[in-house]
Design a protein around this motif. Structure first.
Motif, PDB file in Angstrom:
ATOM      1  N   LEU A 112     -28.086  52.052-102.111  1.00 25.50           N
ATOM      2  CA  LEU A 112     -26.891  51.758-101.299  1.00 25.50           C
ATOM      3  C   LEU A 112     -25.708  52.592-101.746  1.00 25.50           C
ATOM      4  CD1 LEU A 112     -26.751  47.842-101.210  1.00 25.50           C
ATOM      5  CD2 LEU A 112     -27.165  49.359 -99.250  1.00 25.50           C
ATOM      6  N   SER A 113     -24.937  53.081-100.786  1.00 25.64           N
ATOM      7  CA  SER A 113     -23.639  53.689-101.123  1.00 25.64           C
ATOM      8  C   SER A 113     -22.565  52.607-100.966  1.00 25.64           C
ATOM      9  CB  SER A 113     -23.350  54.848-100.158  1.00 25.64           C
ATOM     10  OG  SER A 113     -23.213  54.332 -98.847  1.00 25.64           O
ATOM     11  N   ILE A 114     -21.354  52.947-101.395  1.00 23.90           N
ATOM     12  CA  ILE A 114     -20.235  52.006-101.208  1.00 23.90           C
ATOM     13  C   ILE A 114     -20.050  51.732 -99.710  1.00 23.90           C
ATOM     14  CG2 ILE A 114     -17.712  51.772-101.430  1.00 23.90           C
ATOM     15  CD1 ILE A 114     -19.146  51.480-104.093  1.00 23.90           C
ATOM     16  N   ARG A 115     -20.169  52.777 -98.903  1.00 27.00           N
ATOM     17  CA  ARG A 115     -20.025  52.582 -97.451  1.00 27.00           C
ATOM     18  C   ARG A 115     -21.137  51.677 -96.897  1.00 27.00           C
ATOM     19  NH1 ARG A 115     -18.071  55.275 -93.368  1.00 27.00           N
ATOM     20  NH2 ARG A 115     -20.131  55.866 -92.603  1.00 27.00           N
ATOM     21  N   GLY A 116     -22.321  51.804 -97.473  1.00 23.14           N
ATOM     22  CA  GLY A 116     -23.436  50.947 -97.037  1.00 23.14           C
ATOM     23  C   GLY A 116     -23.151  49.484 -97.359  1.00 23.14           C
ATOM     24  N   PHE A 117     -22.612  49.234 -98.553  1.00 20.46           N
ATOM     25  CA  PHE A 117     -22.237  47.856 -98.920  1.00 20.46           C
ATOM     26  C   PHE A 117     -21.152  47.343 -97.972  1.00 20.46           C
ATOM     27  CE2 PHE A 117     -19.461  44.837-101.023  1.00 20.46           C
ATOM     28  CZ  PHE A 117     -20.376  43.879-101.463  1.00 20.46           C
ATOM     29  N   ASP A 118     -20.117  48.186 -97.773  1.00 24.10           N
ATOM     30  CA  ASP A 118     -18.988  47.767 -96.935  1.00 24.10           C
ATOM     31  C   ASP A 118     -19.415  47.522 -95.482  1.00 24.10           C
ATOM     32  OD1 ASP A 118     -17.286  47.860 -99.060  1.00 24.10           O
ATOM     33  OD2 ASP A 118     -16.328  49.758 -98.510  1.00 24.10           O
ATOM     34  N   ALA A 119     -20.394  48.313 -95.019  1.00 27.34           N
ATOM     35  CA  ALA A 119     -20.818  48.163 -93.612  1.00 27.34           C
ATOM     36  C   ALA A 119     -21.229  46.718 -93.340  1.00 27.34           C
ATOM     37  CB  ALA A 119     -21.974  49.113 -93.313  1.00 27.34           C
ATOM     38  N   ILE A 120     -21.831  46.085 -94.314  1.00 29.44           N
ATOM     39  CA  ILE A 120     -22.274  44.695 -94.138  1.00 29.44           C
ATOM     40  C   ILE A 120     -21.188  43.707 -94.557  1.00 29.44           C
ATOM     41  CG2 ILE A 120     -23.958  43.015 -95.013  1.00 29.44           C
ATOM     42  CD1 ILE A 120     -25.909  45.506 -95.066  1.00 29.44           C
ATOM     43  N   ALA A 121     -20.607  43.953 -95.740  1.00 25.54           N
ATOM     44  CA  ALA A 121     -19.609  43.003 -96.241  1.00 25.54           C
ATOM     45  C   ALA A 121     -18.395  42.916 -95.314  1.00 25.54           C
ATOM     46  CB  ALA A 121     -19.167  43.416 -97.647  1.00 25.54           C
ATOM     47  N   ASN A 122     -18.012  44.026 -94.678  1.00 22.95           N
ATOM     48  CA  ASN A 122     -16.835  43.985 -93.796  1.00 22.95           C
ATOM     49  C   ASN A 122     -17.081  43.129 -92.562  1.00 22.95           C
ATOM     50  OD1 ASN A 122     -15.342  45.519 -95.520  1.00 22.95           O
ATOM     51  ND2 ASN A 122     -15.568  47.437 -94.396  1.00 22.95           N
ATOM     52  N   ILE A 123     -18.324  43.081 -92.103  1.00 17.47           N
ATOM     53  CA  ILE A 123     -18.619  42.220 -90.941  1.00 17.47           C
ATOM     54  C   ILE A 123     -18.753  40.758 -91.394  1.00 17.47           C
ATOM     55  CG2 ILE A 123     -20.202  41.732 -89.029  1.00 17.47           C
ATOM     56  CD1 ILE A 123     -21.255  44.660 -89.286  1.00 17.47           C
ATOM     57  N   VAL A 124     -19.625  40.529 -92.357  1.00 19.91           N
ATOM     58  CA  VAL A 124     -20.010  39.143 -92.667  1.00 19.91           C
ATOM     59  C   VAL A 124     -18.946  38.450 -93.523  1.00 19.91           C
ATOM     60  CG1 VAL A 124     -21.802  37.673 -93.676  1.00 19.91           C
ATOM     61  CG2 VAL A 124     -22.456  39.807 -92.503  1.00 19.91           C
ATOM     62  N   PHE A 125     -18.583  39.069 -94.626  1.00 14.52           N
ATOM     63  CA  PHE A 125     -17.655  38.437 -95.573  1.00 14.52           C
ATOM     64  C   PHE A 125     -16.223  38.439 -95.019  1.00 14.52           C
ATOM     65  CE2 PHE A 125     -14.886  39.366 -99.373  1.00 14.52           C
ATOM     66  CZ  PHE A 125     -14.946  38.123 -99.956  1.00 14.52           C
ATOM     67  N   ARG A 126     -15.734  39.636 -94.684  1.00 20.06           N
ATOM     68  CA  ARG A 126     -14.341  39.715 -94.212  1.00 20.06           C
ATOM     69  C   ARG A 126     -14.186  39.213 -92.774  1.00 20.06           C
ATOM     70  NH1 ARG A 126     -11.484  42.386 -97.966  1.00 20.06           N
ATOM     71  NH2 ARG A 126     -12.727  43.650 -99.379  1.00 20.06           N
ATOM     72  N   GLY A 127     -15.060  39.712 -91.873  1.00 22.52           N
ATOM     73  CA  GLY A 127     -14.914  39.368 -90.456  1.00 22.52           C
ATOM     74  C   GLY A 127     -14.987  37.864 -90.212  1.00 22.52           C
TER      75      GLY A 127
END
Ligand code: HXC
Ligand code: NAP
Length: 300
Positions: A112-127
């Motif tokens: 995983l890259s940082i962007r790969g982590f963020d792609a999911i965390a930004n939707i599920v955790f933050r969104g």
């Protein structure tokens, strides 16, 4: 879905106005159909505006009633506020929110890259938080009751090897559910969650079982004590129990609906420890091709 298998009486959800994030596809679309059939006004949102429009038209053609599509990216706080302003002004206050939108894919965590982590965390955790926060504040200000149901996974209890950003983010939304159930219960707001086992959908299967073998094992319900995957009406009946009126004293709970899979085998992807480089490369190529096709349809 076979709506004759809904266990609730006609009109149970009359007067409800419920937003389902990611309601254009998969489980969100199934819940939209169930709520609509039982009399609710349903709002659905996603980044692929056209997909939401098609779903809304299809469900209204089939059942009548009102399904309103919105193009909204839940990673963007201002977009959420604009959509909710529009809902409140044009239709009236929501009575419920289903945090169903998510992103996910299987990957070795070291790949995983940082962007790969963020792609999911930004939707599920933050969104999920942004949406719950925006709507919750409106309910508190206007002294309205409200119900939130978040769609999680059983990994919130035992972790998710090979889906770590999803497992971490869903666990955080589980914590939000427990916390706000207590903090905002006094305002008449309640917070519950559903942890589904396998309910095959295109979005999930192409990202979590991108290989033919995995897809077949999933479809056949291998490793599930009941020897099958979930049927959509089963999930929808549980969502109605939590979102309709009549069992309002349920607050702060995350309920699994997985045929007993979590108890039997952990219900996660631990078996993928057997995969080698070639399988991971093939999986990534297949997932990225699905991602690109879906992305081409985004309107926001
Ligand atoms: C490693 C990957 C990858 C993969 C993408 N990335 N796929 N890394 N392995 N298979 C990396 C990319 O290389 C890039 O990083 C970064 O992720 C962002 O990719 P984008 O395509 O630009 O992301 P984005 O447009 O933000 O799309 C988000 C998404 C996509 C999550 C990647 O899949 C999506 O929109 N999904 C929505 C629908 C969905 O996922 N549904 C499934 C829900 S099922 P670099 O560094 O290379 O730029 C579910 C089931 C749970 O949750 C339970 C089942 C039992
Ligand atoms: P899906 O069809 O891919 O649903 C995901 C939805 O989320 C899509 O409609 C997608 O629409 C939307 N979405 C993603 N990012 C978004 C964003 N930034 N803003 C707005 N909408 C966004 O997959 P599914 O299987 O139905 O999954 C639905 C939920 O169930 C997810 O929370 C998933 O984790 C959970 N779940 C599913 C299973 C299962 O077996 N299917 C099991 C356990 C849990 P756009 O791409 O158009 O934005």
């Amino acid at each position: 879905m076979d709506t004759s298998k809904l266990m609730f009486r006609d009109g149970l959800m009359k007067g409800e106005r419920i937003l389902i994030t990611g309601g254009g596809t998969g489980l969100g679309k199934e819940m939209a159909e169930g709520f609509l059939t039982l009399g609710a006004e349903v709002h659905i949102c996603g980044r692929r505006g056209g997909v939401c429009e098609e779903t809304a038209a299809e469900l209204m053609d089939k059942h009548g009633g009102k399904v309103v599509p919105h193009a909204c990216d839940i990673r963007v706080g201002e977009a959420i506020t604009d959509m909710n302003d529009e809902i409140w002004a044009k239709h009236g206050p929501l009575t419920g929110l289903v945090n169903n939108a998510a992103g996910n894919f299987i990957s070795r965590t070291e790949d995983l890259s940082i962007r790969g982590f963020d792609a999911i965390a930004n939707i599920v955790f933050r969104g999920s938080f942004y949406m719950t926060h925006d709507i919750g504040k409106r309910w508190i200000d206007q002294k309205l009751k409200g119900s939130v149901c978040s769609i999680l996974t059983t990994w919130v209890w035992n972790g998710g090897p090979f889906v770590v950003p999803s497992a971490m983010s869903k666990a955080a939304v589980n914590t939000m559910t427990q916390s706000l159930a207590v903090e905002w219960g006094r305002y008449g707001l309640r917070f519950n969650a559903i942890a589904p086992g396998p309910f095959p959908t295109e979005g999930m299967s192409k990202r979590l079982s991108p290989d033919a073998d995995g897809a077949e094992r999933m479809e056949r319900g291998i490793a599930n004590p009941m020897g099958r995957v979930g049927e959509m009406h089963e999930l929808v009946n549980l969502a109605v129990l939590l979102m309709g009126s009549g069992a309002d004293y349920i607050n702060g709970q995350t309920i699994a609906i997985d045929g007993g899979m979590y108890n039997a085998s952990g219900g996660n992807f631990s078996a993928l420890t057997a995969w080698g480089d070639d399988q991971w490369t093939a999986a990534r190529e297949a997932i990225e091709s699905t991602n690109a096709k879906d992305k081409a349809k985004r309107t926001v």
